[in-house]
Design a protein around this motif. Structure first.
Motif, PDB file in Angstrom:
ATOM      1  N   TYR A  57       0.878  -1.165   0.000  1.00  0.00           N
ATOM      2  CA  TYR A  57       0.000   0.000   0.000  1.00  0.00           C
ATOM      3  C   TYR A  57       0.919   1.220   0.000  1.00  0.00           C
ATOM      4  O   TYR A  57       1.997   1.184   0.582  1.00  0.00           O
ATOM      5  CB  TYR A  57      -0.847   0.065   1.263  1.00  0.00           C
ATOM      6  N   ILE A  75      -3.255   4.401  -0.268  1.00  0.00           N
ATOM      7  CA  ILE A  75      -3.933   3.856  -1.443  1.00  0.00           C
ATOM      8  C   ILE A  75      -3.456   2.427  -1.681  1.00  0.00           C
ATOM      9  O   ILE A  75      -2.273   2.119  -1.511  1.00  0.00           O
ATOM     10  CB  ILE A  75      -3.714   4.776  -2.676  1.00  0.00           C
ATOM     11  N   HIS A  80      -7.264   2.155  -5.158  1.00  0.00           N
ATOM     12  CA  HIS A  80      -8.345   2.242  -4.171  1.00  0.00           C
ATOM     13  C   HIS A  80      -7.880   3.086  -2.989  1.00  0.00           C
ATOM     14  O   HIS A  80      -6.979   2.677  -2.249  1.00  0.00           O
ATOM     15  CB  HIS A  80      -8.760   0.849  -3.683  1.00  0.00           C
ATOM     16  N   LEU A  81      -8.493   4.264  -2.841  1.00  0.00           N
ATOM     17  CA  LEU A  81      -8.150   5.145  -1.726  1.00  0.00           C
ATOM     18  C   LEU A  81      -8.628   4.474  -0.443  1.00  0.00           C
ATOM     19  O   LEU A  81      -9.823   4.284  -0.237  1.00  0.00           O
ATOM     20  CB  LEU A  81      -8.783   6.520  -1.911  1.00  0.00           C
ATOM     21  N   TRP A 100      -4.649  13.821  -1.146  1.00  0.00           N
ATOM     22  CA  TRP A 100      -5.254  13.092  -2.255  1.00  0.00           C
ATOM     23  C   TRP A 100      -4.480  13.347  -3.553  1.00  0.00           C
ATOM     24  O   TRP A 100      -4.162  12.418  -4.297  1.00  0.00           O
ATOM     25  CB  TRP A 100      -6.728  13.457  -2.409  1.00  0.00           C
ATOM     26  N   ARG A 104      -2.800  10.377  -5.696  1.00  0.00           N
ATOM     27  CA  ARG A 104      -3.333  10.248  -7.065  1.00  0.00           C
ATOM     28  C   ARG A 104      -2.193  10.338  -8.075  1.00  0.00           C
ATOM     29  O   ARG A 104      -2.081   9.512  -8.975  1.00  0.00           O
ATOM     30  CB  ARG A 104      -4.373  11.334  -7.341  1.00  0.00           C
ATOM     31  N   SER A 107       0.013   7.334  -8.042  1.00  0.00           N
ATOM     32  CA  SER A 107      -0.710   6.216  -8.660  1.00  0.00           C
ATOM     33  C   SER A 107      -0.660   6.304 -10.181  1.00  0.00           C
ATOM     34  O   SER A 107      -0.425   5.302 -10.866  1.00  0.00           O
ATOM     35  CB  SER A 107      -2.161   6.198  -8.175  1.00  0.00           C
ATOM     36  N   PHE A 116     -10.167   5.369 -10.097  1.00  0.00           N
ATOM     37  CA  PHE A 116      -9.973   5.257  -8.652  1.00  0.00           C
ATOM     38  C   PHE A 116     -11.287   4.906  -7.979  1.00  0.00           C
ATOM     39  O   PHE A 116     -12.355   5.311  -8.445  1.00  0.00           O
ATOM     40  CB  PHE A 116      -9.463   6.584  -8.071  1.00  0.00           C
TER      41      PHE A 116
END
Length: 156
Positions: A57, A75, A80-81, A100, A104, A107, A116
Protein backbone atom coordinates in the motif's frame (compact mmCIF):
# COMPACT_ATOMS: atom_id res chain seq x y z
CA UNK A 1 1.32 26.92 8.71
CA UNK A 2 4.29 24.87 7.67
CA UNK A 3 3.14 21.41 6.56
CA UNK A 4 5.28 18.94 4.64
CA UNK A 5 3.92 15.90 2.81
CA UNK A 6 6.22 12.92 2.45
CA UNK A 7 6.08 9.21 1.78
CA UNK A 8 5.23 7.25 4.91
CA UNK A 9 7.80 4.82 6.29
CA UNK A 10 7.39 1.87 8.64
CA UNK A 11 8.33 3.99 11.66
CA UNK A 12 5.23 6.16 10.94
CA UNK A 13 2.82 3.27 11.64
CA UNK A 14 2.28 4.21 15.29
CA UNK A 15 1.62 7.88 14.48
CA UNK A 16 -0.72 6.93 11.61
CA UNK A 17 -2.71 4.61 13.85
CA UNK A 18 -2.75 7.18 16.66
CA UNK A 19 -4.19 9.75 14.21
CA UNK A 20 -6.81 7.67 12.41
CA UNK A 21 -8.28 5.54 15.22
CA UNK A 22 -9.75 8.43 17.26
CA UNK A 23 -10.88 10.28 14.11
CA UNK A 24 -12.60 7.15 12.83
CA UNK A 25 -14.22 6.55 16.20
CA UNK A 26 -15.44 10.16 16.33
CA UNK A 27 -16.61 10.69 12.75
CA UNK A 28 -17.23 7.30 11.17
CA UNK A 29 -18.30 4.81 13.85
CA UNK A 30 -21.23 6.81 15.18
CA UNK A 31 -23.44 5.10 12.60
CA UNK A 32 -22.09 1.58 13.22
CA UNK A 33 -23.07 -1.36 15.38
CA UNK A 34 -20.68 -1.86 18.33
CA UNK A 35 -19.23 -5.07 16.86
CA UNK A 36 -18.56 -3.37 13.51
CA UNK A 37 -16.87 -0.49 15.34
CA UNK A 38 -14.37 -2.89 16.93
CA UNK A 39 -13.65 -4.56 13.58
CA UNK A 40 -13.02 -1.25 11.80
CA UNK A 41 -10.90 0.26 14.57
CA UNK A 42 -8.93 -2.98 14.84
CA UNK A 43 -8.11 -2.75 11.13
CA UNK A 44 -6.30 0.50 11.95
CA UNK A 45 -4.03 -0.89 14.65
CA UNK A 46 -0.29 -0.25 14.48
CA UNK A 47 0.26 -3.87 13.43
CA UNK A 48 -2.24 -3.57 10.60
CA UNK A 49 -0.82 -0.26 9.39
CA UNK A 50 2.62 -1.93 9.38
CA UNK A 51 1.21 -4.80 7.34
CA UNK A 52 -0.35 -2.38 4.83
CA UNK A 53 2.97 -0.56 4.46
CA UNK A 54 4.85 -3.83 3.96
CA UNK A 55 2.20 -5.22 1.57
CA UNK A 56 2.70 -2.45 -0.95
CA UNK A 57 0.00 0.00 0.00
CA UNK A 58 1.31 3.50 -0.69
CA UNK A 59 0.93 6.01 2.15
CA UNK A 60 1.86 9.65 2.51
CA UNK A 61 1.82 11.64 5.72
CA UNK A 62 1.49 15.34 6.39
CA UNK A 63 3.77 16.50 9.17
CA UNK A 64 3.86 19.83 10.97
CA UNK A 65 7.00 21.73 11.94
CA UNK A 66 7.32 19.53 15.07
CA UNK A 67 7.29 16.45 12.80
CA UNK A 68 3.90 15.36 14.20
CA UNK A 69 1.74 13.41 11.74
CA UNK A 70 -1.36 15.58 11.19
CA UNK A 71 -2.71 13.94 8.03
CA UNK A 72 -2.46 10.68 6.11
CA UNK A 73 -3.56 9.18 2.82
CA UNK A 74 -3.15 5.54 1.85
CA UNK A 75 -3.93 3.86 -1.44
CA UNK A 76 -4.11 0.14 -2.27
CA UNK A 77 -2.90 -1.11 -5.64
CA UNK A 78 -2.51 2.51 -6.74
CA UNK A 79 -6.26 2.55 -7.36
CA UNK A 80 -8.35 2.24 -4.17
CA UNK A 81 -8.15 5.14 -1.73
CA UNK A 82 -7.96 3.26 1.55
CA UNK A 83 -7.34 5.95 4.18
CA UNK A 84 -7.65 9.74 4.10
CA UNK A 85 -7.61 11.53 7.45
CA UNK A 86 -6.67 14.98 8.69
CA UNK A 87 -6.31 16.01 12.34
CA UNK A 88 -9.22 18.19 13.55
CA UNK A 89 -6.87 21.15 14.10
CA UNK A 90 -5.77 21.06 10.45
CA UNK A 91 -9.13 20.52 8.74
CA UNK A 92 -10.62 23.11 6.41
CA UNK A 93 -7.22 24.19 5.04
CA UNK A 94 -7.07 22.04 1.91
CA UNK A 95 -4.83 19.39 3.43
CA UNK A 96 -7.03 16.44 2.46
CA UNK A 97 -6.93 17.71 -1.14
CA UNK A 98 -3.12 17.94 -1.01
CA UNK A 99 -2.85 14.41 0.39
CA UNK A 100 -5.25 13.09 -2.26
CA UNK A 101 -3.40 14.93 -5.04
CA UNK A 102 -0.14 13.32 -3.89
CA UNK A 103 -1.39 9.70 -3.82
CA UNK A 104 -3.33 10.25 -7.07
CA UNK A 105 -0.23 11.51 -8.88
CA UNK A 106 1.97 8.71 -7.55
CA UNK A 107 -0.71 6.22 -8.66
CA UNK A 108 -0.81 7.69 -12.16
CA UNK A 109 3.00 7.52 -12.26
CA UNK A 110 2.76 3.81 -11.33
CA UNK A 111 0.46 2.88 -14.20
CA UNK A 112 -3.02 3.81 -13.04
CA UNK A 113 -4.89 5.07 -16.11
CA UNK A 114 -7.24 7.34 -14.19
CA UNK A 115 -9.68 4.97 -12.44
CA UNK A 116 -9.97 5.26 -8.65
CA UNK A 117 -12.37 3.86 -6.06
CA UNK A 118 -13.14 4.71 -2.45
CA UNK A 119 -15.60 3.42 0.14
CA UNK A 120 -16.64 6.71 1.69
CA UNK A 121 -17.87 7.11 5.22
CA UNK A 122 -21.43 8.40 5.14
CA UNK A 123 -20.39 11.81 6.49
CA UNK A 124 -17.36 12.15 4.18
CA UNK A 125 -19.10 11.78 0.82
CA UNK A 126 -18.97 15.55 0.22
CA UNK A 127 -15.16 15.51 0.43
CA UNK A 128 -14.82 12.84 -2.24
CA UNK A 129 -17.51 14.49 -4.34
CA UNK A 130 -15.34 17.65 -4.42
CA UNK A 131 -12.44 15.50 -5.66
CA UNK A 132 -14.64 14.30 -8.55
CA UNK A 133 -15.81 10.94 -7.18
CA UNK A 134 -19.38 9.80 -7.92
CA UNK A 135 -21.59 7.29 -6.11
CA UNK A 136 -21.85 3.90 -7.73
CA UNK A 137 -24.59 2.78 -5.34
CA UNK A 138 -26.33 4.00 -2.22
CA UNK A 139 -25.32 3.51 1.38
CA UNK A 140 -24.11 -0.04 1.91
CA UNK A 141 -24.27 -2.05 5.12
CA UNK A 142 -21.59 -4.74 5.30
CA UNK A 143 -21.78 -6.54 8.65
CA UNK A 144 -22.77 -3.30 10.39
CA UNK A 145 -20.17 -1.12 8.62
CA UNK A 146 -21.86 1.59 6.58
CA UNK A 147 -20.19 3.13 3.56
CA UNK A 148 -20.82 4.59 0.12
CA UNK A 149 -18.92 3.04 -2.80
CA UNK A 150 -17.65 5.78 -5.11
CA UNK A 151 -15.58 5.96 -8.29
CA UNK A 152 -13.51 8.57 -10.06
CA UNK A 153 -12.67 8.29 -13.75
CA UNK A 154 -10.21 10.88 -14.99
CA UNK A 155 -10.51 11.94 -18.60
CA UNK A 156 -7.42 12.17 -20.78
Amino acid sequence: MSIKIRKAVMSDAQAISDLIVPLTDKYVCSTFDTSARQVLLGSMSVENIESYLSAGYFYVVAVNRNDDVVGVAGIRDYSHLYHLFVDDNYQGQGLSRQLWDEVRQVSLNHGNHGYFTVNSAVNAEHVYFRFGFKRVEGVRNRNGILDIPMVLELLD
